[in-house]
Write a protein that holds these residues in place. Structure first.
Motif, PDB file in Angstrom:
ATOM      1  N   LEU A  70      92.969  35.285 189.320  1.00 18.63           N
ATOM      2  CA  LEU A  70      93.700  34.149 189.894  1.00 18.63           C
ATOM      3  C   LEU A  70      92.955  32.835 189.623  1.00 18.63           C
ATOM      4  CD1 LEU A  70      96.251  33.580 191.634  1.00 18.63           C
ATOM      5  CD2 LEU A  70      94.804  33.729 193.652  1.00 18.63           C
ATOM      6  N   THR A  71      91.640  32.841 189.842  1.00 22.78           N
ATOM      7  CA  THR A  71      90.830  31.646 189.582  1.00 22.78           C
ATOM      8  C   THR A  71      90.940  31.254 188.103  1.00 22.78           C
ATOM      9  OG1 THR A  71      89.286  32.489 191.229  1.00 22.78           O
ATOM     10  CG2 THR A  71      88.528  30.642 189.906  1.00 22.78           C
ATOM     11  N   GLY A  72      90.802  32.252 187.223  1.00 22.03           N
ATOM     12  CA  GLY A  72      90.916  32.003 185.783  1.00 22.03           C
ATOM     13  C   GLY A  72      92.275  31.439 185.406  1.00 22.03           C
ATOM     14  N   ASN A  73      93.349  32.036 185.964  1.00 24.76           N
ATOM     15  CA  ASN A  73      94.700  31.575 185.637  1.00 24.76           C
ATOM     16  C   ASN A  73      94.940  30.149 186.127  1.00 24.76           C
ATOM     17  OD1 ASN A  73      95.814  34.871 186.321  1.00 24.76           O
ATOM     18  ND2 ASN A  73      95.664  33.946 184.319  1.00 24.76           N
ATOM     19  N   LEU A  74      94.424  29.807 187.318  1.00 29.62           N
ATOM     20  CA  LEU A  74      94.582  28.442 187.848  1.00 29.62           C
ATOM     21  C   LEU A  74      93.843  27.441 186.944  1.00 29.62           C
ATOM     22  CD1 LEU A  74      94.307  29.099 191.689  1.00 29.62           C
ATOM     23  CD2 LEU A  74      96.352  28.411 190.429  1.00 29.62           C
ATOM     24  N   PHE A 133     102.180  40.052 176.860  1.00 31.20           N
ATOM     25  CA  PHE A 133     101.498  41.285 177.285  1.00 31.20           C
ATOM     26  C   PHE A 133     100.425  40.991 178.335  1.00 31.20           C
ATOM     27  CE2 PHE A 133     103.528  43.442 173.798  1.00 31.20           C
ATOM     28  CZ  PHE A 133     103.519  44.777 174.161  1.00 31.20           C
ATOM     29  N   THR A 134      99.528  40.042 178.036  1.00 28.79           N
ATOM     30  CA  THR A 134      98.436  39.779 178.984  1.00 28.79           C
ATOM     31  C   THR A 134      98.961  39.160 180.284  1.00 28.79           C
ATOM     32  OG1 THR A 134      97.891  37.805 177.675  1.00 28.79           O
ATOM     33  CG2 THR A 134      96.487  39.698 177.372  1.00 28.79           C
ATOM     34  N   SER A 135     100.067  38.398 180.213  1.00 27.98           N
ATOM     35  CA  SER A 135     100.625  37.791 181.434  1.00 27.98           C
ATOM     36  C   SER A 135     101.282  38.827 182.341  1.00 27.98           C
ATOM     37  CB  SER A 135     101.669  36.730 181.086  1.00 27.98           C
ATOM     38  OG  SER A 135     101.078  35.709 180.353  1.00 27.98           O
ATOM     39  N   CYS A 136     101.943  39.813 181.728  1.00 28.23           N
ATOM     40  CA  CYS A 136     102.703  40.785 182.507  1.00 28.23           C
ATOM     41  C   CYS A 136     101.874  42.011 182.900  1.00 28.23           C
ATOM     42  CB  CYS A 136     103.929  41.244 181.723  1.00 28.23           C
ATOM     43  SG  CYS A 136     105.071  39.901 181.420  1.00 28.23           S
ATOM     44  N   ALA A 137     100.606  42.063 182.496  1.00 27.61           N
ATOM     45  CA  ALA A 137      99.785  43.261 182.712  1.00 27.61           C
ATOM     46  C   ALA A 137      99.655  43.638 184.186  1.00 27.61           C
ATOM     47  CB  ALA A 137      98.399  43.071 182.088  1.00 27.61           C
ATOM     48  N   THR A 162     101.474  34.837 185.734  1.00 30.38           N
ATOM     49  CA  THR A 162     100.377  35.718 186.163  1.00 30.38           C
ATOM     50  C   THR A 162      99.907  35.350 187.568  1.00 30.38           C
ATOM     51  OG1 THR A 162      99.698  35.570 183.864  1.00 30.38           O
ATOM     52  CG2 THR A 162      98.339  36.912 185.302  1.00 30.38           C
ATOM     53  N   VAL A 163      99.875  34.024 187.872  1.00 26.95           N
ATOM     54  CA  VAL A 163      99.474  33.575 189.216  1.00 26.95           C
ATOM     55  C   VAL A 163     100.410  34.184 190.265  1.00 26.95           C
ATOM     56  CG1 VAL A 163      99.486  31.553 190.754  1.00 26.95           C
ATOM     57  CG2 VAL A 163      98.245  31.464 188.606  1.00 26.95           C
ATOM     58  N   ILE A 164     101.720  34.118 189.990  1.00 30.59           N
ATOM     59  CA  ILE A 164     102.709  34.662 190.934  1.00 30.59           C
ATOM     60  C   ILE A 164     102.482  36.169 191.135  1.00 30.59           C
ATOM     61  CG2 ILE A 164     105.191  35.089 191.308  1.00 30.59           C
ATOM     62  CD1 ILE A 164     105.624  32.391 189.690  1.00 30.59           C
ATOM     63  N   LEU A 165     102.308  36.896 190.012  1.00 30.37           N
ATOM     64  CA  LEU A 165     102.075  38.351 190.091  1.00 30.37           C
ATOM     65  C   LEU A 165     100.776  38.654 190.849  1.00 30.37           C
ATOM     66  CD1 LEU A 165     103.131  39.458 186.485  1.00 30.37           C
ATOM     67  CD2 LEU A 165     104.308  40.009 188.621  1.00 30.37           C
ATOM     68  N   ASN A 166      99.746  37.841 190.613  1.00 29.71           N
ATOM     69  CA  ASN A 166      98.463  38.022 191.306  1.00 29.71           C
ATOM     70  C   ASN A 166      98.589  37.809 192.805  1.00 29.71           C
ATOM     71  OD1 ASN A 166      96.145  38.696 189.707  1.00 29.71           O
ATOM     72  ND2 ASN A 166      96.565  36.856 188.554  1.00 29.71           N
TER      73      ASN A 166
END
Lengths: 89, 89
Positions: free
Chosen positions: A46-50, A16-20, A71-75
């Motif tokens: 993006l910074t958080g996900n990296l 859920f949180t990844s696809c949001a 999530t990085v890709i979606l961002n």
């Protein structure tokens, strides 16, 4: 509750949180504008996900690496759309 | 890298992903409109965060509970703003 059930809850939560970001990508693609969408939200995310990916690599936790990579890709897609439609109000 | 350093990276990562909604809340509060912001993004995020809190309670992991609780609060504020400014285009 057993360990497997707890793991499943964690996996579903992660999905859920990844696809949001996906619904926002779709909305922006359809509307062809995103002036009301905060660019900082996606930069912070993006910074958080990296950082999470780095953490996942250090801890050798593949689920953390993969969900955050998604999530990085979606961002990145969202940021590209935001720049692309910059002039549209 | 030692365990403490890895934990710090995880904490910083968590702070970034937890606070990411804040810039959007500020942008929406300033612009008084959010028609281009996807309501589904925040509903999906909220569902995910609530599941993470449940996971955190089951695993007795206070950092997971607290960081996701912060995001839940920010998400609820964002949804309230989205509803409040519904008519504004």
């Amino acid at each position: 509750m057993n360990d497997t059930a707890i793991k499943v809850i964690g996996l579903v939560a992660g999905m859920f949180t990844s696809c949001a970001v996906l619904p926002q990508v779709i909305t922006t693609y359809k509307k062809k504008k995103a002036s009301e969408v905060s660019v900082f939200m996606f930069i912070v995310l993006l910074t958080g996900n990296l950082l999470w990916i780095y953490y996942g690599i250090l801890k050798q936790e593949l689920p953390i690496i993969l969900t955050n990579l998604l999530t990085v890709i979606l961002n990145i897609i969202m940021l590209v759309l935001k720049i692309k439609y910059k002039g549209n109000k």
